[in-house]
Design a protein around this motif. Structure first.
Motif, PDB file in Angstrom:
ATOM      1  N   HIS A   1     -31.451  58.613 -52.794  1.00  0.00           N
ATOM      2  CA  HIS A   1     -30.602  59.301 -52.585  1.00  0.00           C
ATOM      3  C   HIS A   1     -29.109  59.335 -52.844  1.00  0.00           C
ATOM      4  CE1 HIS A   1     -33.346  60.888 -49.711  1.00  0.00           C
ATOM      5  NE2 HIS A   1     -34.028  60.278 -49.280  1.00  0.00           N
TER       6      HIS A   1
ATOM      7  N   ASN B   1     -21.045  59.642 -44.022  1.00  0.00           N
ATOM      8  CA  ASN B   1     -23.028  59.559 -43.918  1.00  0.00           C
ATOM      9  C   ASN B   1     -23.058  59.047 -42.057  1.00  0.00           C
ATOM     10  OD1 ASN B   1     -25.409  61.246 -44.387  1.00  0.00           O
ATOM     11  ND2 ASN B   1     -25.945  59.686 -45.433  1.00  0.00           N
TER      12      ASN B   1
ATOM     13  N   HIS C   1     -27.320  66.100 -48.622  1.00  0.00           N
ATOM     14  CA  HIS C   1     -26.433  64.989 -49.810  1.00  0.00           C
ATOM     15  C   HIS C   1     -25.342  65.067 -49.446  1.00  0.00           C
ATOM     16  CE1 HIS C   1     -30.631  64.433 -51.169  1.00  0.00           C
ATOM     17  NE2 HIS C   1     -30.371  63.508 -50.875  1.00  0.00           N
TER      18      HIS C   1
ATOM     19  N   THR D   1     -32.323  70.589 -45.148  1.00  0.00           N
ATOM     20  CA  THR D   1     -32.880  69.133 -45.124  1.00  0.00           C
ATOM     21  C   THR D   1     -34.261  68.663 -45.838  1.00  0.00           C
ATOM     22  OG1 THR D   1     -32.904  69.744 -42.951  1.00  0.00           O
ATOM     23  CG2 THR D   1     -31.003  68.953 -43.365  1.00  0.00           C
TER      24      THR D   1
ATOM     25  N   LEU E   1     -27.361  56.106 -46.763  1.00  0.00           N
ATOM     26  CA  LEU E   1     -26.900  56.676 -47.263  1.00  0.00           C
ATOM     27  C   LEU E   1     -28.337  57.841 -47.629  1.00  0.00           C
ATOM     28  CD1 LEU E   1     -25.832  55.198 -50.553  1.00  0.00           C
ATOM     29  CD2 LEU E   1     -24.573  56.262 -49.538  1.00  0.00           C
ATOM     30  N   SER E   2     -29.251  57.592 -46.455  1.00  0.00           N
ATOM     31  CA  SER E   2     -30.447  58.500 -46.789  1.00  0.00           C
ATOM     32  C   SER E   2     -30.229  60.053 -46.306  1.00  0.00           C
ATOM     33  CB  SER E   2     -31.503  58.131 -45.751  1.00  0.00           C
ATOM     34  OG  SER E   2     -32.833  59.086 -45.466  1.00  0.00           O
ATOM     35  N   TYR E   3     -30.704  61.482 -46.764  1.00  0.00           N
ATOM     36  CA  TYR E   3     -30.604  61.983 -46.371  1.00  0.00           C
ATOM     37  C   TYR E   3     -31.211  62.940 -44.872  1.00  0.00           C
ATOM     38  CZ  TYR E   3     -35.482  63.479 -47.612  1.00  0.00           C
ATOM     39  OH  TYR E   3     -36.991  63.980 -47.026  1.00  0.00           O
TER      40      TYR E   3
ATOM     41  N   ALA F   1     -27.174  62.884 -54.378  1.00  0.00           N
ATOM     42  CA  ALA F   1     -25.981  62.958 -53.964  1.00  0.00           C
ATOM     43  C   ALA F   1     -24.827  63.152 -55.022  1.00  0.00           C
ATOM     44  CB  ALA F   1     -25.101  61.957 -52.736  1.00  0.00           C
TER      45      ALA F   1
ATOM     46  N   GLN G   1     -22.611  61.699 -48.416  1.00  0.00           N
ATOM     47  CA  GLN G   1     -22.507  60.384 -49.139  1.00  0.00           C
ATOM     48  C   GLN G   1     -21.969  60.943 -49.789  1.00  0.00           C
ATOM     49  OE1 GLN G   1     -25.100  62.824 -47.804  1.00  0.00           O
ATOM     50  NE2 GLN G   1     -27.730  61.341 -47.748  1.00  0.00           N
TER      51      GLN G   1
ATOM     52  N   GLU H   1     -33.317  54.538 -50.143  1.00  0.00           N
ATOM     53  CA  GLU H   1     -31.704  54.946 -50.945  1.00  0.00           C
ATOM     54  C   GLU H   1     -30.826  54.599 -51.998  1.00  0.00           C
ATOM     55  OE1 GLU H   1     -28.031  52.812 -48.392  1.00  0.00           O
ATOM     56  OE2 GLU H   1     -29.905  51.395 -48.911  1.00  0.00           O
TER      57      GLU H   1
END
Length: 438
Positions: free
Chosen positions: A33, A131, A103, A213, A169-171, A37, A106, A30
């Protein structure tokens, strides 16, 4: 109630619950990422202010007791949310990249958080909020426009593993949505049997979305040629060629596979050799004594591996989830051919294999390049990478449903699905509460 509205009713409270159950920075990667972002609009690598990500990840969750593997440091967590930070030395600049799309939600949330209250905790929390909203809204429209598999899409998208990632907050958020979008495009094409000008534009946009992605998502595209449909509009001239291809489709597939394996054989010579590769793959997928993550991070992780790969959903509950998922797959009918059903079902194991092979090259060999023989397993892959591809198993069950003349009460299956979603969330709450907050 329509399935998409039912999804919305369940997703909003469930995702919100996970957002606060799993402390900020504790979802896998997290913090990484968050930095990616932030780097879209700031020079993250040159900003000392962003070093808090690694620092607080270690400080908020401590490991002071053998009996309690993770102990939440509530004082440090409180400081994480209340202590203001100075971002005056963080000049704004825009980094343009297709890959940055994953990203973007986020980043928008983090910038909103900084404007509201510039503490690290609020910045990350707002990143999570935006997100999560993108995931919920995206999946709502995906389910709404699906002409098949609505209930299956809802159930898979609300599995505990998906909920944790959606609240982070992950993609993974846009990755999951892109994979679900392609599934809807695929089954709608099978349902209509027509590839129109509109379909062509949608496919171009979907290709960009999939690539932005994860690159391995592009491997979904070749499976379109396994479908039986006709071209309309300006692509109508392709029909005679496509009919010829359909007639000899499996021969073309066999040739492509042979050429691919032949090329891969020579490629492996510079990466440890074919024998070493096969040995590593066997250890990774079959020998738990070699790969201690096989039955946990990889397998259970498809359904529920929480926090920083630290606590899990009970295995008995996962068995029930699998049974319910099969019933859901069997409850809807798609007029699918045997070729379409089998090829769609192959997407899941092929993606598992491709992702693992990718980790073999990206992590395993590079971890010890001077002693290749020491690399006994491929590592770095997690079950959450495979979860969104579960939905592609659904068309295969339409073949079984037609062959065995199975009849399933749709209302009963819908109620069972809702019950299992809530049961999963309740079990996840108990596991995460006991791990982080007690």
């Amino acid at each position: 109630m329509k399935i998409e509205k039912l999804f919305l009713l369940l997703a909003l409270p469930c995702v919100a619950l996970f957002m606060f159950l799993v402390p900020v920075t504790q979802v896998p990667d997290e913090t990484t990422h968050a930095i990616l972002a932030w780097d879209i609009t700031h020079e993250a690598a040159k900003e000392d202010s962003l070093q808090w990500l690694a620092k607080y990840q270690m400080e908020v969750i401590s490991n002071d007791s053998v009996e309690a593997p993770a102990v939440l440091n509530k004082k440090k967590l409180n400081k994480f949310f209340t202590e203001k930070q100075d971002f005056s030395a963080a000049p704004f600049r825009l980094k343009k990249s297709i890959k940055a799309l994953a990203h973007l939600p986020q980043l928008i949330g983090m910038l909103i958080g900084r404007a509201i209250y510039p503490s690290f905790g609020i910045i990350l929390l707002m990143g999570r909020v935006v997100n999560a909203l993108v995931y919920i809204i995206g999946m709502y429209f995906v389910i709404k426009f699906a002409k098949y598999g609505k209930l299956a899409l809802m159930f898979v998208s609300l599995l505990p593993m998906m909920l944790q990632q959606a609240a982070s907050l992950s993609y993974d958020v846009l990755n999951y949505v892109s994979i679900a979008c392609f599934f809807v495009f695929f089954v709608n094409l099978i349902k209509e049997r027509k590839f129109t000008n509109k379909s062509f534009v949608q496919l171009i946009l979907l290709t960009i979305f999939l690539y932005s992605t994860k690159t391995n998502n592009l491997l979904l595209l070749p499976f379109l040629v396994m479908g039986d449909f006709e071209f309309e509009g300006f692509l109508k001239f392709i029909n005679p060629f496509y009919k010829f291809f359909q007639k000899y489709r499996w021969y073309f597939v066999a040739v492509v596979l042979c050429l691919g394996l032949f090329s891969f054989f020579f490629f492996l010579k510079g990466w440890g050799g074919t024998r070493h590769f096969i040995w590593v793959m066997f250890n990774t997928f079959f020998l738990h004594q070699e790969n201690v993550n096989l039955n946990s991070i990889l397998t259970i992780g498809i359904f529920g591996e929480f926090g920083w790969l630290t606590t899990q959903l009970p295995l008995w509950l996962i068995f029930i989830d699998i049974v319910v998922l099969i019933l859901i797959f069997s409850s809807e009918h798609l007029p699918v051919t045997k070729t379409e059903g089998i090829s769609s079902a192959l997407i899941f194991p092929i993606q598992v294999l491709v992702i693992t092979i990718g980790m073999y090259f990206a992590w395993t060999l590079r971890s010890n390049p001077d002693n290749v023989a020491a690399n006994r397993i491929a590592y770095g892959e997690q079950g959450r990478y495979f979860t969104p591809f579960l939905i592609y198993l659904a068309p295969l069950f339409s073949i079984c449903r037609s062959k065995f003349n199975l009849k399933v009460d749709q209302k009963l299956i819908t109620n069972l699905s809702v019950f299992m979603i809530l049961a999963n969330v309740a079990a996840s709450f108990a596991v995460l509460w006991a791990y982080y907050w007690v």
